[in-house]
Write an enzyme that holds these catalytic residues in place. Structure first.
Site: not given
Length: 963
Positions: A311, A881
């Site tokens: 990510c 994330h």
């Protein structure tokens, strides 16, 4: 190899230190095996032998003995022995070569049932080879072609070959070795690649975390279930990177299908363009999508599949993709004429080509999302730090990519040698122009055109007042955030009153304070005097560390379990007390192996007892009193006599007669010898724990005790001696560590597990935390960046006048700014002991960012910027994330990019504590000559947000105060 213990012969501390020290200097070699050891155990061993320490006074002390190697702290699941995620080298574990592991195992053994954690050394990099130990193996999903729902997970090294995987799959799916089979790499939902080159490694093939591999056994008639697919793939053009311009087609056939029935397939999206054969790694570079082509997909609104902790890469790529000047450059193929394949600092144009292919796919308008698998593989070849599947930093990837694109696209074919001149009092304008021209003589690319600006640095010598002015180019602006001055800690206070449960407190302490500050803060909430507190890190039912009052709180990590014990320095009668660490141990029935026969459990104690008037009887009574809240005493008639009957011996069930023994001396005086259980806390094979004492005792009846005492090492893993049972005084000090040894039956009858773990919550835990001001303006960060500072003693400046290094004052200023200003908010801070992320909300303007007031070049043009993208990071350092917000250049709308998902966003969502890297585009004259974004004819008919939504007029330049 997995087990060890018993009475072991080991060399003296100096020999151990010398032999291990030499082995620890072993260089990494591809294919070699290294072993992981819990850093806590390894640090204890280093203390025991004096490894890397100037203080040799305590070397070899029995209480420092580390016991058998214990890696339990590295496992998320002790049964499967699966490694915890996000373990950090040197902090959580150490790596030792095979020979070092074998020596340690031979000397100390290993905890029963634990398998060695062995990993291979793999090699990364195309030009500069870089070896590293592959701590985390790659999990692949395996299935058989006829039953794709039966998916099995297996772990492989990146150094394993495709042949190794095929062999494992044949075993899992019962496919005989003599039956022909093919392997397919399946990604997205409808794209297959044949893995026909069996000697390629997992790394060569670009396989990623969670990759699905399909094995296809041949039909009995010699045909293949997927034969039709293979036929189609042989005629479809594909984008292949091959190892040289003259190479033949890649050995990996790329096939797209959405429906397979009786060997037939219906092709859907698999977009293939003309081949690219320059450079590369020998695999298909197609970016195939999951959905069929759609004319309704807005160009640029293409998600990026997460390949396994990628990510961070997806976030950076979405920000760059929505940087219009750079994207237009690639979409118009302007890069093709500027690729510099001969630049020794570049990557032969391969990074530029891989990036161009991905950008074209993302802006084709045909794909809702793509898997940037081949782009990541290319990046990993040139930057080994990004080759694995551990979480990385989006800003670091961005820095590598901008530098890599610059060198691949550098218009300067041969960089001239330039001699740098000192300012020598010349006007800043002259020196700055000279510096920029020199920079452009060696660096001339679309990246320089778009992203590079100029810093001014002023250094002043504190001794001779020499002033040095330099101008240096930059590609992004890293801004410090005002540091937090304190931190919040959650700790457990264990009161001296045995009837009170431990209480959990939340306290605020200085960020760089000492342990004494923690005790003072806790004292204010609890009423217990700070001088009566001892702070300890409890780990695996033992004391990993007992802190001194003057130790820094930066030694305590947020994840540590911190217990603060109330202790007494004097007893009720005024006599001196000693505080002893006491562990709970359960003696288990011994298997036939030679490994440890005891295990720690429960929360350890810090017990204050008289230093000079302590007998075994009074020690037993003190411990029983201390644990009375969760341990009930047996009734006298249960064993025929009181458990506290005078004259009772240490742990005997039968008649006994106390032997004449000398007063016990502490082990550091050297008068005791290790018992036969030294290496692992064991007794002789087949013996009962209490029989060791029974051999010495005869005579009078002796009652049953709940537990016996052993003098142990500080880890509780090795016995040093039993305590004298003759009624004489015990000589123990603060360096002594005791273990209460229970048998399983007694523990189950009298030890209340639930109550032993129970605790109360102080009101500080129940009240919501006071929210201090957690926002700063972007201008505050810029002002902090331009504030004068004094260089540290480890980062001095060499003064040409004084001819020595000086702690000069330094001031950084902005001289010129680029078209695209990339602002990196320095949220992560760390040192040897402390890692932290600053979650401060930085208020930054969406439009009209006026940087002119911060540019020290008075004749510079106006610098007004509008935000175009943001890379976000959620979570803590090393984990979490990444996502992105970005403004589509065609319709002027904001979108949220979360890996493969893309959704419409509003401006009021953008400014958050997760904002990490900001992308601003400068307002230039040509910018306003372009067609209005509202009339761009986008497929979704998007319009630019109104001024009421924006909070400022489109043409209104604001100062950076967003209040």
């Amino acid at each position: 190899m997995a087990e060890g213990g018993g009475c072991r012969e080991r060399p003296d501390a100096e020999t151990q230190k010398s032999e291990l020290g030499a082995l620890m200097r072993t260089t990494l070699q591809r294919g070699a095996q290294w072993y992981l050891i819990d850093s806590r155990w390894f640090k204890q061993w280093k203390k025991y032998v004096g490894f890397g320490s100037w203080d040799m006074y305590n070397v070899g002390e029995h209480n420092l003995f580390p016991g058998p190697i214990d890696n339990s702290g590295l496992f998320s699941d002790p049964e499967s022995q699966t490694l915890k995620e996000h373990l950090i080298d040197e902090l959580d574990y150490v790596l030792v070569p095979t020979e070092a592991w074998n020596k340690l195992l031979n000397w100390y053994g290993c905890v029963e049932g634990q398998q060695p954690i062995v990993r291979k050394v793999v090699e990364h990099g195309l030009f500069v080879k870089h070896c590293k130990v592959e701590v985390y193996l790659l999990e692949l999903k395996l299935c058989e072609n006829s039953d794709p729902t039966n998916v099995l997970s297996c772990h492989f090294s990146k150094a394993d070959t495709i042949a190794t995987i095929e062999k494992e799959m044949r075993k899992l799916f019962n496919i005989p070795a003599e039956r022909e089979a093919r392997l397919w790499n399946k990604y997205m939902s409808n794209t297959y690649e044949q893995l026909s080159k069996l000697d390629n490694t997992v790394q060569d093939a670009g396989l990623y975390l969670g990759q699905v591999l399909v094995i296809e056994p041949q039909n009995e008639d010699g045909t293949w279930p997927r034969q039709t697919l293979q036929s189609k793939s042989s005629t479809a053009p594909s984008r292949n990177f091959t190892t040289s311009p003259k190479s033949s087609a890649s050995p990996y056939s790329s096939v797209s299908d959405s429906l397979i029935a009786n060997g037939d397939s219906t092709s859907t999206c698999g977009m293939h363009s003309s081949g690219v054969s320059r450079g590369g790694s020998g695999f298909s570079a197609s970016y195939n999508c999951q959905e069929p082509p759609s004319s309704h997909i807005q160009p640029g609104l293409c998600g990026l599949g997460n390949l396994g902790n990628t990510c961070f890469m997806n976030s950076a790529l979405q920000c760059l993709s929505n940087t219009a000047p750079l994207t237009d450059y690639f979409l118009k193929d302007e890069y093709e004429a500027e690729i510099n394949r001969d630049n020794p600092l570049g990557m032969k144009g391969e990074i530029a080509e891989a990036y161009a292919e991905l950008i074209k796919q993302m802006w084709s308008g045909r794909d809702a999302h793509v898997a940037p698998r081949m782009f990541k593989t290319q990046v990993g070849r040139f930057a080994p730090q990004f080759s694995g599947y551990q979480q990385q930093d989006s800003q670091e990837l961005l820095a590598f990519l901008l530098d890599g694109l610059h060198e691949d696209l550098n218009r300067v074919k041969k960089k001239p040698y330039l001699e740098l001149k000192d300012a020598n009092g010349r006007p800043d304008v002259v020196v700055a122009k000279e510096a920029w021209e020199n920079h452009r003589l060696r660096n001339d690319s679309v990246i320089v055109d778009t992203f590079h600006g100029l810093f001014k640095s002023t250094l002043v010598c504190p001794e001779c007042a020499k002033v040095s002015v330099t101008f240096d180019p930059f590609c992004y602006l890293t801004l410090p955030l005002p540091l937090k001055k304190d931190r919040v800690m959650e700790v457990f206070l264990v009161p001296a009153d045995p009837h009170c449960r431990p209480t959990q407190y939340r306290v605020t302490v200085p960020l760089m304070g000492a342990v004494s500050d923690l005790c003072e803060a806790l004292s204010r909430l609890s009423g217990i005097a700070a001088e009566n507190m001892v702070v300890a890190d409890v780990y695996n039912h033992r004391f990993h560390k007992i802190f001194q009052m003057d130790e820094g709180l930066n030694h305590i990590m947020p994840r540590d379990d911190i217990f603060v014990y109330e202790v007494c320095s004097t007893s009720v009668d005024g006599s001196e007390c000693v505080t002893l660490p006491v562990y709970f141990r359960e003696r288990k029935s011994r298997p036939s192996s030679t490994s440890s026969a005891s295990a720690l459990y429960g929360q350890p104690l810090l017990l204050s007892v008289p230093k000079h008037k302590l007998t075994l009887e009074s020690l037993y009574q003190a411990v029983c009193d201390r644990i009375s809240r969760y341990v009930k005493q047996p009734l006298p008639d249960e064993f025929g006599s009181s458990p506290l009957e005078p004259g009772a011996c240490n742990g005997s069930r039968n008649s006994c007669e106390g032997e004449d023994e000398e007063e016990m001396e502490h082990q550091e005086e050297g008068k005791e010898q290790l018992s036969e259980t030294e290496g692992s806390g064991e007794d002789e094979p087949g013996s009962d724990p209490s029989e060791t004492t029974q051999k010495k005792i005869k005579g009078q009846p002796c009652p049953k005790r709940l537990f016996t005492f052993s003098l142990v090492n500080s880890y509780g893993t090795a016995d040093i001696n039993s305590l004298a049972a003759d009624g004489k005084l015990l000589k123990l000090n603060s360096r002594s560590t005791l273990a209460m040894d229970w048998d399983s039956e007694t523990r189950s009858l009298y030890y209340d597990e639930q109550e032993s773990e129970a605790y109360e919550k102080h009101v500080s835990m129940l009240q919501p935390q006071k929210k201090k001001k957690t926002t700063v303006a972007l201008r505050d960060c810029i002002e902090l960046f331009t504030t004068m500072e004094t260089l540290g003693e480890h980062d001095p400046w060499y003064c040409p006048n004084c001819k020595k290094h000086q702690q000069a004052t330094k001031k950084s200023d902005l001289w010129s700014l680029p078209k695209i200003l990339v602002v990196h908010l320095k949220r992560f801070s760390y040192n040897r002991y402390w890692r932290d992320k600053l979650d401060t909300v930085v208020e930054f303007p969406i439009r009209g960012l006026n940087m002119s007031e911060f540019v020290c070049n008075l004749s510079a043009r106006p610098y007004v910027y509008d935000l175009i993208a943001v890379s976000n990071h959620y979570g803590a350092m090393g984990v979490g994330h990444y996502t992105a917000y970005a403004k589509n250049k065609l319709n002027g709308k904001w979108y949220y990019f979360d890996d493969s998902n893309v959704s419409l966003a509003s401006e009021d969502q953008i400014v958050t504590k997760a904002a990490y890297v900001l992308f601003y585009q400068r307002r230039d004259d040509e910018f306003y000559k372009t067609p209005s974004l509202s009339s761009s004819g986008s497929s979704d008919g998007g319009t630019r947000p109104s001024s009421s939504q924006q909070g400022l007029g489109d043409d209104e330049a604001c100062s950076m105060d967003t209040n």
